[in-house]
Design an enzyme around this catalytic site. Structure first.
Site, PDB file in Angstrom:
ATOM      1  N   THR A 162      16.829  11.170  12.354  1.00 25.17           N
ATOM      2  CA  THR A 162      16.688  12.255  13.335  1.00 25.17           C
ATOM      3  C   THR A 162      15.338  12.966  13.231  1.00 25.17           C
ATOM      4  O   THR A 162      14.734  13.035  12.149  1.00 25.17           O
ATOM      5  CB  THR A 162      17.807  13.292  13.107  1.00 25.17           C
ATOM      6  OG1 THR A 162      17.519  14.481  13.844  1.00 25.17           O
ATOM      7  CG2 THR A 162      17.932  13.695  11.644  1.00 25.17           C
ATOM      8  N   TYR A 168      21.321  19.548   7.514  1.00 25.78           N
ATOM      9  CA  TYR A 168      21.483  18.275   8.229  1.00 25.78           C
ATOM     10  C   TYR A 168      20.232  17.396   8.077  1.00 25.78           C
ATOM     11  O   TYR A 168      20.308  16.234   7.690  1.00 25.78           O
ATOM     12  CB  TYR A 168      21.761  18.577   9.708  1.00 25.78           C
ATOM     13  CG  TYR A 168      21.685  17.376  10.601  1.00 25.78           C
ATOM     14  CD1 TYR A 168      22.625  16.359  10.506  1.00 25.78           C
ATOM     15  CD2 TYR A 168      20.669  17.250  11.544  1.00 25.78           C
ATOM     16  CE1 TYR A 168      22.548  15.246  11.331  1.00 25.78           C
ATOM     17  CE2 TYR A 168      20.589  16.148  12.372  1.00 25.78           C
ATOM     18  CZ  TYR A 168      21.532  15.148  12.261  1.00 25.78           C
ATOM     19  OH  TYR A 168      21.448  14.046  13.069  1.00 25.78           O
TER      20      TYR A 168
END
Ligand code: UFG
Length: 338
Positions: free
Chosen positions: A125, A149
């Site tokens: 990501t 995250y």
């Protein structure tokens, strides 16, 4: 460099019942491959598995993970998309994120090491970059994630690189920007529970006249709201086919941005949602959401050069139109109030 035919090749898709995973499976199938879904169904849906077999596998269970790999001994390629993804949830529940994402992937890599699966395509990501002043973001910038995250995904990137060096695991790390939109044929789409993402929340607000929350209008951007690079989920799925082809042609390691190169603000998304749906979106401005970054968009040149990847579905209006079509399909008693 799009691969025309996977010739019945089986490919393990971990997290294949999820939003992006199900679109990857459909694309693999449309190219003649057989997606084998490994999923624990914590976030994914059984009704999204339509193109091949599936195994109930929880990556936190190392023995169960190894058993599943041994059942599909001949499979060479693994696409790994399973993870906890909600940025703000990770800030409050880091233990859950490190267990699901990092420990889960370590178990996966160990199972791969002990079987024939020697190639991985990993769903990373742009959140691994952190707040970067120099946009569009190139893969070469120093990654300094600020969210839990992003930190878990960066830790996984490092583990994969170590397994590459020590055990000859071939890898392509795809750093997705913001996946959005839905399958144009309406088979599958975004169905998170609870839903936290901007586009489905704004569609819900448009359809039902509900008030949505906008998390901050005091960022240093064109209108004060956060800006993201929204890429159609079918384009993300296609990037995996290009990656399989690249590995077939000898690519042994790469990290590549998968985005469009264009960023839109929250208000720009809302304007487009009002245009596509014909309904007003009511909102209130709230305080910033934990873990959010102001502006993220991709430099796409490496994806084009290494994978021959170009987006096809990611015009913003098309992204929102396909998401809206899916929303209407799944809400049978859809009866919005203007
Ligand atoms: N937002 C709102 N209101 C909402 C939902 C979102 O204002 O109801 C805002 C967010 O604060 C953010 C932007 O809209 O500024 C986009 O938020 P999303 O939740 O749609 O997406 P994120 O950028 O937070 O995260 C998503 C995925 C991650 C991925 C990341 C990459 O959830 O897995 O994109 O940027 F890593």
């Amino acid at each position: 460099m799009r691969l025309k035919n996977l010739n019945g090749r089986p490919i393990i898709v971990v997290g294949g019942a999820g939003y992006i995973g199900s679109h990857v499976c459909k694309t693999i199938s449309s190219k003649g491959g057989i997606p084998i879904v490994f999923d624990n169904f914590s976030a994914g849906h059984e009704h999204s598995i339509k193109w091949g077999p599936n195994e109930l596998v929880d990556l936190r269970d190392s023995q169960a993970t190894l058993n599943a790999f041994e059942k599909y001994k001949s499979v060479e390629t693994v696409i790994h998309l399973a993870s906890s993804i909600e940025v703000s949830h990770g800030e409050n529940f880091p233990s859950e994120f490190y267990t699901n994402n990092v420990l889960g992937t370590l178990n996966l890599l160990n199972a791969m090491k002990n079987t024939n699966a020697k190639k991985i395509i990993f769903s990373s990501t742009c959140a691994t970059y952190g707040e970067i002043d120099d946009v569009p973001i190139m893969e070469t910038v120093t990654q300094n994630p600020s969210s839990v995250y992003g930190k878990t995904k960066l830790a996984i990137e490092h583990m994969i690189e170590s397994f590459h060096k020590a055990y000859s695991l071939d890898y392509i790390i795809l750093r997705y920007f913001n996946a959005a939109g839905a399958d144009p044929e309406g088979d599958i789409g975004e169905e998170h529970d609870p839903e936290t993402h901007l586009i489905p929340n704004a569609l819900e607000a448009a359809a039902n006249g509900k008030l949505m929350e906008i998390f901050g209008d005091d960022y240093d951007t064109i209108d004060g709201t956060c800006m993201r690079d929204y890429i159609h989920v079918n384009d993300i799925a296609a990037a995996h086919i290009n990656s399989i082809k690249a590995q077939e042609n000898g690519l042994v390691s790469a990290d590549i941005n998968i985005g469009t190169g264009t960023a839109y603000s929250v208000f720009q998304i809302i304007n487009m949602i009002e245009k596509v749906t014909g309904y007003n979106v009511k909102y209130k401005i709230c305080k910033r959401r934990a873990g959010d970054l102001s502006k993220l968009y991709a430099d796409t040149s490496k994806a084009e050069m290494i994978l021959g990847f170009k987006t096809k579905y990611s015009d913003l209006e098309n992204i929102i139109q396909t998401a809206w079509n899916f929303y209407k399909n799944k809400n049978e008693r859809f009866n919005p109030k203007k």
